[in-house]
Write an enzyme that holds these catalytic residues in place. Structure first.
Site, mmCIF file in Angstrom:
data_model
loop_
_atom_site.group_PDB
_atom_site.id
_atom_site.type_symbol
_atom_site.label_atom_id
_atom_site.label_comp_id
_atom_site.label_asym_id
_atom_site.label_seq_id
_atom_site.Cartn_x
_atom_site.Cartn_y
_atom_site.Cartn_z
ATOM 1 N N ARG A 149 0.841 -1.193 0.000
ATOM 2 C CA ARG A 149 0.000 0.000 0.000
ATOM 3 C C ARG A 149 0.880 1.249 0.000
ATOM 4 N NH1 ARG A 149 -1.848 -3.620 3.914
ATOM 5 N NH2 ARG A 149 -3.943 -4.484 3.525
ATOM 6 N N LYS A 173 -1.263 -2.535 8.286
ATOM 7 C CA LYS A 173 -2.378 -2.061 9.103
ATOM 8 C C LYS A 173 -2.327 -2.675 10.487
ATOM 9 C CE LYS A 173 -5.732 -1.165 5.399
ATOM 10 N NZ LYS A 173 -7.078 -1.518 4.872
ATOM 11 N N HIS A 246 -3.047 2.524 -6.076
ATOM 12 C CA HIS A 246 -3.672 1.235 -5.815
ATOM 13 C C HIS A 246 -3.745 0.372 -7.076
ATOM 14 C CE1 HIS A 246 -5.041 -0.204 -1.976
ATOM 15 N NE2 HIS A 246 -5.992 -0.907 -2.543
#
Length: 300
Positions: A149, A173, A246
């Site tokens: 990401r 994350k 992305h």
């Protein structure tokens, strides 16, 4: 409404301390709850304990009337369900009216990806004789080589790169870490950038940072900066394709699956918590197979 704001603040602290969510995720939760508080004001509902299932249904109707996408509605309702579950746990309410609401099915959109010919145009667009050109090339190579990401890319520190093993320690994350490999093209671009371009960019700032990617002033590159760089690469490539950071992640996953990689490995490389998040790329590969069939079979 003072108690309402206090409850929201408690929830934000819970997300930060107990759940260890990223600031980006917390902002989405906070926005969803604040939007619902506006709805409460309009309906003259003063406390979260006043909310009933009928109020939730009315709020859903309002969201649909505002023509929000199903994915957006699902995210808002999921955030509010978690919030009210927290209030229930803290005994600030006696039941969770959002627990009775089923989430709308998300639109099954097929991720956009780039073909190899389109990628080649991007890789040839940077002027590698300049410091920013070397950075842009390394950035592009890393995003495609690893599928990470943009937020993860901006967090890479010099010490996270292991050239001997060809891996990068990625901070994902929820502070989850994973090792992601990179190939020879990315290796060459990184060496060139770190040895030359990055040093030149560092000289433009009095501050010192271990972040891998720097902006033209010598500071740490932001996610917004990455998008700006990619837009400039497209202009230099004279390309009409639409690309976002992305899209490179989608392209990474699609190309791996097209070449025979198993889905579990791709899931781990992408840092997906659930396999269902990775399975969307099987739709892309089926589309790719149909394209090959229709363009190659004599009687297609």
């Amino acid at each position: 409404m003072e108690n309402v704001k206090k409850s929201l603040q408690l929830f934000i602290e819970y997300l930060q301390i107990e759940k260890n969510y990223s600031q980006y995720t917390i902002v989405h939760y906070e926005q969803a709850i604040e939007d619902f508080i506006l709805f409460m004001n309009q309906q003259l509902l003063l406390h979260f304990s006043d909310i009933t299932y009928s109020d939730v249904r009315l709020y859903l109707t309002e969201l649909y009337n505002q023509q929000f996408a199903r994915r957006t509605v699902a995210r808002k309702i999921s955030s509010l369900r978690s919030f009210f579950q927290f209030l229930l746990r803290e005994k600030l309410i006696i039941d969770n009216p959002f627990s009775l609401v089923s989430l709308p099915k998300k639109d099954q959109t097929i991720p956009h990806f780039l073909y190899k010919e389109e990628l080649e145009k991007l890789f040839e667009a940077s002027d590698r004789s300049t410091s920013t050109g070397q950075r842009d090339q390394a950035l592009l190579e890393i995003l495609y080589a690893t599928g990470i990401r943009v937020s993860e890319c901006c967090q890479i520190q010099l010490q996270d790169i292991d050239f001997s093993l060809g891996t990068i320690l990625v901070h994902g994350k929820g502070n989850k870490q994973r090792y992601v490999p990179f190939g020879s093209y990315a290796d060459h671009a990184l060496h060139e950038y770190i040895s030359n371009g990055r040093k030149q960019l560092m000289e433009k700032s009095t501050l010192r940072t271990n972040h891998l990617f720097l902006n033209f002033r010598g500071g740490s590159l932001t996610t917004r900066g990455v998008r700006h760089i990619l837009n400039n690469i497209i202009k230099r490539a004279s390309s009409t394709i639409h690309i976002s950071p992305h899209v490179l992640r989608h392209t990474f996953a699609t190309h791996l699956l097209n070449e025979g990689a198993d889905m579990r490995s791709v899931q781990e490389l992408l840092g997906h918590k659930n396999l269902s998040s990775t399975q969307i790329y099987t739709h892309v590969t089926k589309d790719h197979l149909r394209y090959i069939y229709m363009s190659s079979h004599p009687r297609a």
